[in-house]
Design a protein around this motif. Structure first.
Motif, PDB file in Angstrom:
ATOM      1  N   GLU A  81       0.894  -1.158   0.000  1.00 37.57           N
ATOM      2  CA  GLU A  81       0.000   0.000   0.000  1.00 37.57           C
ATOM      3  C   GLU A  81       0.933   1.209   0.000  1.00 37.57           C
ATOM      4  OE1 GLU A  81      -2.663   3.060   0.564  1.00 37.57           O
ATOM      5  OE2 GLU A  81      -1.000   2.732   1.909  1.00 37.57           O
ATOM      6  N   ILE A  82       1.025   1.904  -1.157  1.00 41.84           N
ATOM      7  CA  ILE A  82       2.091   2.890  -1.348  1.00 41.84           C
ATOM      8  C   ILE A  82       1.966   4.128  -0.477  1.00 41.84           C
ATOM      9  CG2 ILE A  82       2.735   2.094  -3.640  1.00 41.84           C
ATOM     10  CD1 ILE A  82       1.052   4.297  -4.844  1.00 41.84           C
ATOM     11  N   GLU A  83       0.767   4.488  -0.052  1.00 37.10           N
ATOM     12  CA  GLU A  83       0.624   5.676   0.798  1.00 37.10           C
ATOM     13  C   GLU A  83       1.153   5.436   2.210  1.00 37.10           C
ATOM     14  OE1 GLU A  83      -3.367   7.172   0.558  1.00 37.10           O
ATOM     15  OE2 GLU A  83      -3.200   7.549  -1.585  1.00 37.10           O
ATOM     16  N   SER A  84       0.937   4.245   2.742  1.00 34.53           N
ATOM     17  CA  SER A  84       1.394   3.940   4.105  1.00 34.53           C
ATOM     18  C   SER A  84       2.737   3.218   4.119  1.00 34.53           C
ATOM     19  CB  SER A  84       0.360   3.074   4.832  1.00 34.53           C
ATOM     20  OG  SER A  84       0.301   1.787   4.230  1.00 34.53           O
ATOM     21  N   GLY A  85       3.084   2.582   2.991  1.00 32.22           N
ATOM     22  CA  GLY A  85       4.319   1.803   2.936  1.00 32.22           C
ATOM     23  C   GLY A  85       4.200   0.442   3.596  1.00 32.22           C
ATOM     24  N   ILE A  86       2.985   0.011   3.909  1.00 33.24           N
ATOM     25  CA  ILE A  86       2.771  -1.268   4.587  1.00 33.24           C
ATOM     26  C   ILE A  86       2.672  -2.397   3.569  1.00 33.24           C
ATOM     27  CG2 ILE A  86       1.169  -2.598   6.028  1.00 33.24           C
ATOM     28  CD1 ILE A  86       0.504   0.019   7.471  1.00 33.24           C
ATOM     29  N   TYR A  87       3.428  -3.467   3.829  1.00 37.02           N
ATOM     30  CA  TYR A  87       3.406  -4.668   2.999  1.00 37.02           C
ATOM     31  C   TYR A  87       2.461  -5.696   3.595  1.00 37.02           C
ATOM     32  CZ  TYR A  87       7.660  -3.298   0.489  1.00 37.02           C
ATOM     33  OH  TYR A  87       8.571  -2.657  -0.290  1.00 37.02           O
ATOM     34  N   SER A  88       1.808  -6.463   2.732  1.00 37.57           N
ATOM     35  CA  SER A  88       0.966  -7.576   3.161  1.00 37.57           C
ATOM     36  C   SER A  88       1.291  -8.772   2.282  1.00 37.57           C
ATOM     37  CB  SER A  88      -0.519  -7.240   3.003  1.00 37.57           C
ATOM     38  OG  SER A  88      -0.862  -6.105   3.755  1.00 37.57           O
ATOM     39  N   GLY A  89       1.097  -9.955   2.808  1.00 37.21           N
ATOM     40  CA  GLY A  89       1.296 -11.174   2.035  1.00 37.21           C
ATOM     41  C   GLY A  89       0.033 -12.009   2.021  1.00 37.21           C
ATOM     42  N   LEU A  90      -0.301 -12.552   0.863  1.00 38.87           N
ATOM     43  CA  LEU A  90      -1.493 -13.391   0.711  1.00 38.87           C
ATOM     44  C   LEU A  90      -1.098 -14.733   0.121  1.00 38.87           C
ATOM     45  CD1 LEU A  90      -3.885 -10.800  -0.994  1.00 38.87           C
ATOM     46  CD2 LEU A  90      -3.694 -11.298   1.449  1.00 38.87           C
TER      47      LEU A  90
END
Length: 107
Positions: free
Chosen positions: A38-47
């Motif tokens: 999520e480029i605005e927050s810089g948070i990565y997620s994995g699915l």
């Protein structure tokens, strides 16, 4: 004020809603996992697994009813369980800023 969670709305209302990946969500596949930034927050997620498949289907705008139908065609799951799990997952994506939800043509 954010809209109420999808899981808390009546089914007839939810089914026609159209969902897609948020514009600020970038993703790539890495082995058997989908990585999302999520480029605005810089948070990565994995699915992984079914969650990765849902993310793949969200590449284009799709109604929740169409999404549920596609998942039921691909996986052995009851309609009730599919609906419950799908809405919970979509709510999580929306809360993370990874999902756009729009009213369907009937709303």
């Amino acid at each position: 004020m954010p809209s109420p969670a999808l899981a808390n709305q009546p089914r007839h209302t939810v089914d026609s809603l159209r969902v897609k990946r948020a514009a600020q969500a970038l993703s790539t596949d890495l082995e058997e996992e989908t990585i999302i930034l999520e480029i605005e927050s810089g948070i990565y997620s994995g699915l992984e697994g079914v969650a990765s498949r849902i993310w793949e289907l969200l590449a284009g705008e799709i109604s929740i009813a169409e999404l549920r139908g596609q998942l039921m065609a691909e996986y052995e799951v009851t309609e009730e369980q599919c609906q419950t799990d799908l809405l919970a997952f979509l709510d999580d994506l929306a809360a993370a800023g990874l999902l756009e939800v729009e009213s369907g043509p009937d709303q």
